[in-house]
Write a protein that holds these residues in place. Structure first.
Motif, mmCIF file in Angstrom:
data_model
loop_
_atom_site.group_PDB
_atom_site.id
_atom_site.type_symbol
_atom_site.label_atom_id
_atom_site.label_comp_id
_atom_site.label_asym_id
_atom_site.label_seq_id
_atom_site.Cartn_x
_atom_site.Cartn_y
_atom_site.Cartn_z
ATOM 1 N N PRO A 27 16.092 -32.715 9.011
ATOM 2 C CA PRO A 27 15.430 -33.876 9.611
ATOM 3 C C PRO A 27 16.047 -35.205 9.183
ATOM 4 C CG PRO A 27 14.071 -32.884 7.883
ATOM 5 C CD PRO A 27 15.244 -31.982 8.075
ATOM 6 N N PHE A 28 15.992 -36.166 10.102
ATOM 7 C CA PHE A 28 16.443 -37.545 9.852
ATOM 8 C C PHE A 28 17.924 -37.614 9.434
ATOM 9 C CE2 PHE A 28 11.907 -37.330 8.506
ATOM 10 C CZ PHE A 28 11.369 -38.022 9.578
ATOM 11 N N MET A 29 18.715 -36.687 9.965
ATOM 12 C CA MET A 29 20.140 -36.670 9.598
ATOM 13 C C MET A 29 20.832 -37.967 10.058
ATOM 14 S SD MET A 29 22.937 -33.862 10.622
ATOM 15 C CE MET A 29 23.285 -32.940 9.159
ATOM 16 N N VAL A 30 21.724 -38.487 9.214
ATOM 17 C CA VAL A 30 22.481 -39.687 9.582
ATOM 18 C C VAL A 30 23.970 -39.326 9.645
ATOM 19 C CG1 VAL A 30 20.789 -41.224 8.486
ATOM 20 C CG2 VAL A 30 22.787 -40.493 7.176
ATOM 21 N N SER A 31 24.756 -40.188 10.250
ATOM 22 C CA SER A 31 26.197 -39.923 10.341
ATOM 23 C C SER A 31 26.875 -40.328 9.030
ATOM 24 C CB SER A 31 26.802 -40.707 11.507
ATOM 25 O OG SER A 31 26.800 -42.083 11.190
#
Ligand SMILES: NC(=O)c1ccc[n+]([C@@H]2O[C@H](COP(=O)([O-])OP(=O)(O)OC[C@H]3O[C@@H](n4cnc5c(N)ncnc54)[C@H](OP(=O)(O)O)[C@@H]3O)[C@@H](O)[C@H]2O)c1
Length: 275
Positions: A217-221
């Motif tokens: 969840p809420f993965m960012v680059s």
């Protein structure tokens, strides 16, 4: 993306990053480290970029040949690390900062507590940080002597996995908890001279997480992660956390351990195994 930052030691804030600086970044060949190296070079800083793979470092350095300087090493190799700068014709006389990004992740499948895996992860993620700090400390102190108005900095990339227990993270989570404590302790001993910041990312899309077969969840680059770290460099932050949503949820888990260990952690563990 907004980052959560905690605390700045009184009197330790350093001026905004205007002058160019000289950094050493481990774990630079891919993921967060690679993006951060490019970002720092774009800002005009010189970066000694380290990882085990020299070809990957050379490919990275080709983007900014004057500013990105390849320095291949295995951070878990004590002897190699002691002489890490010896291979350079012009080793640095000082470092304004070190960013400790080298790391690996291996999952554990209980009941087989794979000792080899536990040791490999601890060697890279914990002893790798200790080794790099041993080499960097005299060079950071040299930077302090060179310009007493500026605090050199140590920035360690930890992980939110060290906030609380996670299924299959016996190796990875322990190594990140150990490195985080090591750096916090070091901060107590260095605080008048060198700033120590621990970064706690949640999930970041990199080759490391590409192996995961569960929900993140809420993965960012990697670019967002690198930007969040770079934006907070030179500010003597105690810690940096991103994304804030996962930070809050996991902090809540530490306040409600009965709920976390009684229900949620078990459900997440089952999901992993079903993955
Ligand atoms: N991705 C996430 O979701 C996430 C979340 C929290 C924290 N982190 C942490 O962020 C850091 C960067 O991770 P990433 O996601 O960007 O992973 P990544 O793309 O797999 O990058 C890891 C880097 O570390 C280097 N490395 C690994 N072992 C090394 C060793 N023994 N000596 C020297 N270099 C070594 C790798 O290069 P070589 O293989 O060429 O050595 C590579 O450059 C790690 O410390 C990781 O634990 C990542």
């Amino acid at each position: 993306m907004e980052c959560v930052q905690e605390g700045t030691i009184a009197g330790m804030a350093t001026p905004a990053m205007t002058a160019t600086r000289q950094y050493w970044l481990t774990g630079a060949s891919s993921g967060i480290g690679r993006e951060l190296a490019l970002l720092l070079a774009r800002q005009g800083h010189t970066v000694y970029v380290s990882a085990r793979s020299l070809p990957a470092l050379q490919a990275l350095a080709a983007n900014y040949p004057q500013l990105l300087l390849p320095l291949a090493c295995d951070v878990s190799n004590d002897q190699q690390m002691e002489q890490v700068f010896d291979c350079l014709s012009e080793p640095p006389l000082w470092l304004d900062g070190i960013i400790l990004g080298a790391g690996i992740c291996e999952y554990i499948d209980v009941p087989a507590l794979d000792g080899g895996s536990m040791r490999r992860v601890m060697d890279a993620n914990y002893f790798g940080v200790v080794n790099a700090c041993r080499v960097a400390l005299p060079l950071l102190q040299a930077a302090r002597m060179r310009d007493p108005s500026r605090k050199p900095e140590i920035i360690g990339i930890g992980s939110m996995s060290s906030y609380t227990g996670f299924a299959r993270a016996e190796a990875y989570g322990s190594s990140k908890a150990a490195m985080s404590y090591f750096l916090q302790s070091l901060r107590c001993d260095l605080q008048n001279e060198i700033a120590v910041t621990v970064v706690y990312p949640g999930f970041v899309a990199t080759p490391m997480t590409a192996q995961n077969d569960f929900n993140m969840p809420f993965m960012v680059s990697a670019t967002q992660a690198a930007r969040c770290i770079a934006d907070n460099m030179g500010k003597a932050k105690l810690s940096i956390h991103f994304p804030w949503q996962l930070h809050l949820l996991l902090k809540l888990a530490t306040w409600l351990p009965g709920l976390w260990y009684g229900r949620i952690a078990i459900l997440l563990g089952r999901r992993d195994k079903a993955g």
